[in-house]
Motif scaffolding. Structure first.
Motif, PDB file in Angstrom:
ATOM      1  N   PRO A 232       0.821  -1.221   0.000  1.00 20.26           N
ATOM      2  CA  PRO A 232       0.000   0.000   0.000  1.00 20.26           C
ATOM      3  C   PRO A 232       0.854   1.270   0.000  1.00 20.26           C
ATOM      4  O   PRO A 232       0.477   2.270  -0.622  1.00 20.26           O
ATOM      5  CB  PRO A 232      -0.814  -0.133   1.286  1.00 20.26           C
ATOM      6  CG  PRO A 232      -0.952  -1.618   1.481  1.00 20.26           C
ATOM      7  CD  PRO A 232       0.364  -2.185   1.034  1.00 20.26           C
ATOM      8  N   LEU A 233       2.006   1.244   0.685  1.00 22.15           N
ATOM      9  CA  LEU A 233       2.889   2.415   0.690  1.00 22.15           C
ATOM     10  C   LEU A 233       3.399   2.727  -0.708  1.00 22.15           C
ATOM     11  O   LEU A 233       3.498   3.891  -1.104  1.00 22.15           O
ATOM     12  CB  LEU A 233       4.060   2.175   1.653  1.00 22.15           C
ATOM     13  CG  LEU A 233       5.093   3.298   1.767  1.00 22.15           C
ATOM     14  CD1 LEU A 233       4.436   4.616   2.162  1.00 22.15           C
ATOM     15  CD2 LEU A 233       6.180   2.922   2.770  1.00 22.15           C
ATOM     16  N   ASP A 234       3.715   1.699  -1.486  1.00 20.21           N
ATOM     17  CA  ASP A 234       4.134   1.931  -2.869  1.00 20.21           C
ATOM     18  C   ASP A 234       3.031   2.615  -3.668  1.00 20.21           C
ATOM     19  O   ASP A 234       3.288   3.552  -4.439  1.00 20.21           O
ATOM     20  CB  ASP A 234       4.515   0.608  -3.540  1.00 20.21           C
ATOM     21  CG  ASP A 234       5.784   0.002  -2.976  1.00 20.21           C
ATOM     22  OD1 ASP A 234       6.803   0.707  -2.946  1.00 20.21           O
ATOM     23  OD2 ASP A 234       5.752  -1.173  -2.571  1.00 20.21           O
ATOM     24  N   CYS A 235       1.795   2.139  -3.489  1.00 20.84           N
ATOM     25  CA  CYS A 235       0.661   2.748  -4.197  1.00 20.84           C
ATOM     26  C   CYS A 235       0.505   4.216  -3.814  1.00 20.84           C
ATOM     27  O   CYS A 235       0.261   5.073  -4.672  1.00 20.84           O
ATOM     28  CB  CYS A 235      -0.625   1.990  -3.885  1.00 20.84           C
ATOM     29  SG  CYS A 235      -0.706   0.315  -4.565  1.00 20.84           S
TER      30      CYS A 235
ATOM     31  N   GLN B 210       0.982   7.890  -5.961  1.00 22.05           N
ATOM     32  CA  GLN B 210       0.013   8.973  -5.997  1.00 22.05           C
ATOM     33  C   GLN B 210       0.647  10.297  -5.617  1.00 22.05           C
ATOM     34  O   GLN B 210       0.379  11.342  -6.228  1.00 22.05           O
ATOM     35  CB  GLN B 210      -1.159   8.665  -5.054  1.00 22.05           C
ATOM     36  CG  GLN B 210      -2.034   7.511  -5.487  1.00 22.05           C
ATOM     37  CD  GLN B 210      -2.705   7.761  -6.815  1.00 22.05           C
ATOM     38  OE1 GLN B 210      -3.207   8.850  -7.079  1.00 22.05           O
ATOM     39  NE2 GLN B 210      -2.713   6.760  -7.674  1.00 22.05           N
ATOM     40  N   ILE B 211       1.520  10.274  -4.598  1.00 19.48           N
ATOM     41  CA  ILE B 211       2.196  11.502  -4.162  1.00 19.48           C
ATOM     42  C   ILE B 211       3.106  12.029  -5.268  1.00 19.48           C
ATOM     43  O   ILE B 211       3.200  13.240  -5.500  1.00 19.48           O
ATOM     44  CB  ILE B 211       2.988  11.238  -2.871  1.00 19.48           C
ATOM     45  CG1 ILE B 211       2.009  10.984  -1.702  1.00 19.48           C
ATOM     46  CG2 ILE B 211       3.919  12.397  -2.547  1.00 19.48           C
ATOM     47  CD1 ILE B 211       2.676  10.582  -0.411  1.00 19.48           C
TER      48      ILE B 211
ATOM     49  N   ARG C 100      -2.815  17.216   0.562  1.00 24.51           N
ATOM     50  CA  ARG C 100      -2.990  17.126   2.009  1.00 24.51           C
ATOM     51  C   ARG C 100      -3.513  15.746   2.410  1.00 24.51           C
ATOM     52  O   ARG C 100      -3.011  15.139   3.359  1.00 24.51           O
ATOM     53  CB  ARG C 100      -3.955  18.215   2.498  1.00 24.51           C
ATOM     54  CG  ARG C 100      -4.128  18.205   4.018  1.00 24.51           C
ATOM     55  CD  ARG C 100      -5.121  19.260   4.496  1.00 24.51           C
ATOM     56  NE  ARG C 100      -5.244  19.220   5.943  1.00 24.51           N
ATOM     57  CZ  ARG C 100      -5.998  18.362   6.612  1.00 24.51           C
ATOM     58  NH1 ARG C 100      -6.711  17.456   5.950  1.00 24.51           N
ATOM     59  NH2 ARG C 100      -6.054  18.386   7.932  1.00 24.51           N
ATOM     60  N   SER C 101      -4.525  15.248   1.686  1.00 24.88           N
ATOM     61  CA  SER C 101      -5.067  13.923   2.004  1.00 24.88           C
ATOM     62  C   SER C 101      -4.027  12.835   1.774  1.00 24.88           C
ATOM     63  O   SER C 101      -3.977  11.842   2.514  1.00 24.88           O
ATOM     64  CB  SER C 101      -6.312  13.645   1.151  1.00 24.88           C
ATOM     65  OG  SER C 101      -7.379  14.488   1.521  1.00 24.88           O
ATOM     66  N   LYS C 102      -3.194  13.013   0.774  1.00 21.50           N
ATOM     67  CA  LYS C 102      -2.131  12.041   0.520  1.00 21.50           C
ATOM     68  C   LYS C 102      -1.128  12.020   1.671  1.00 21.50           C
ATOM     69  O   LYS C 102      -0.670  10.952   2.083  1.00 21.50           O
ATOM     70  CB  LYS C 102      -1.424  12.363  -0.799  1.00 21.50           C
ATOM     71  CG  LYS C 102      -2.320  12.209  -2.026  1.00 21.50           C
ATOM     72  CD  LYS C 102      -1.610  12.627  -3.298  1.00 21.50           C
ATOM     73  CE  LYS C 102      -2.556  12.541  -4.496  1.00 21.50           C
ATOM     74  NZ  LYS C 102      -1.905  12.958  -5.755  1.00 21.50           N
TER      75      LYS C 102
END
Length: 289
Positions: A186-189, A193-194, A202-204
């Motif tokens: 999930p961190l890679d995903c 996105q970032i 901000r949500s990211k």
């Protein structure tokens, strides 16, 4: 009855695919229009059918009705189905609803995709009826390859940047190290996105903070990219997060305390988390009930 479902003259009429399509759409409309629960249950159990690939007419099962409730955010109907059928409402729908029968049931990923926080909390509460192994399997199994790309619910929460879904899943024991078919965590995903920048940085960053709290070891595929482009990633995620992810400096005492708490026992209820980490809907429910 608000829909004209027709009069069936014989048993053969029930097997008509065209008739099934009509009644199936009537049920879809009824859930979409948020009709009362008793109306929907009467329709589901007595009057509406969908067509299976085997060439037979079938009534809607509780898991199939629950999918409709999720899509249209019919919270009362979702609550009824979970209370009436418990985990039976979370079982695998028929193949006409989910083609990948070997994958996880689709309810969790559908809740994340449509950002149904209230119903997602209902699902999490219902997991008390699961054993520990069943709960882990339910939370971490990859979803349908054709609809969710073979991703688990955590991947989808990061890919779609759903902070409240993410903390709800993590706070109930979802594993932050689960990988998709390509080996991405999930961190890679989320880092992908970032890297794309706006919108909603901000949500990211909120999602990144949640993942950091639940990852004692930062094992992820994109670590090499952070090492190769330090300037870029420091500007994207901040110096502190960059240092932590590459394990160049120890996390703060609060982050370390969270790591200890999540390692010592599975966090099964969000009540165990500090209030400022809980989804807003969860906090409002707590103070208004």
């Amino acid at each position: 009855m608000p829909y004209d479902l027709g009069v069936f003259d014989s048993r053969a009429d029930y097997k008509s695919e065209k008739q099934c399509q009509r009644t199936s759409f009537a049920f879809y409309q009824a859930v979409r229009d948020l009709l009362p629960v008793w109306v929907l249950e009467d329709m589901r159990t007595m009057e509406v059918f969908h067509w299976e690939e085997e060439g037979r007419a079938c009534s809607f099962t509780p898991p199939e009705a629950f999918l409709y409730a999720l899509v249209h955010d019919h919270q009362q109907y979702a609550n009824f189905l979970l209370n009436r059928y418990s985990v039976g409402a979370l079982e695998m729908p028929s193949q006409s609803f989910c083609c990948c029968q070997a994958s996880a049931t689709p309810h969790l990923t559908v809740a994340v995709r449509y950002n149904r926080i209230t119903i997602l909390k209902m699902i999490m509460d219902s997991l008390k009826d699961f054993s520990d192994s069943e709960r882990q399997s339910y939370l971490n199994t990859r979803g349908c390859f054709h609809m969710q790309g073979g991703k688990a619910a955590l991947h989808l929460a990061c890919e779609l940047v759903r902070p409240e879904c993410l903390i709800m899943l993590l706070g109930h024991g979802a594993c932050p190290y689960v990988t998709d078919r390509d080996g991405n965590t999930p961190l890679d995903c989320l880092l992908n996105q970032i890297r794309q920048g706006e919108p909603d940085m901000r949500s990211k960053h909120v999602c990144l903070g949640y993942l950091i709290l639940f990852m004692p070891k930062f094992n992820f595929q994109m670590k090499g990219q952070l090492q190769k482009n330090p300037g870029l990633w420091q500007s994207l995620i901040g110096e502190q997060a960059f240092q932590w992810l590459l394990e160049l400096s120890p996390p703060s005492l609060f982050v370390q305390a969270m790591h200890k708490m999540t390692q010592s026992k599975p966090v099964k209820q969000l009540d165990s988390l500090p209030d400022f980490l809980k989804p807003l809907d969860f906090r409002l429910h707590r103070y208004t009930r």
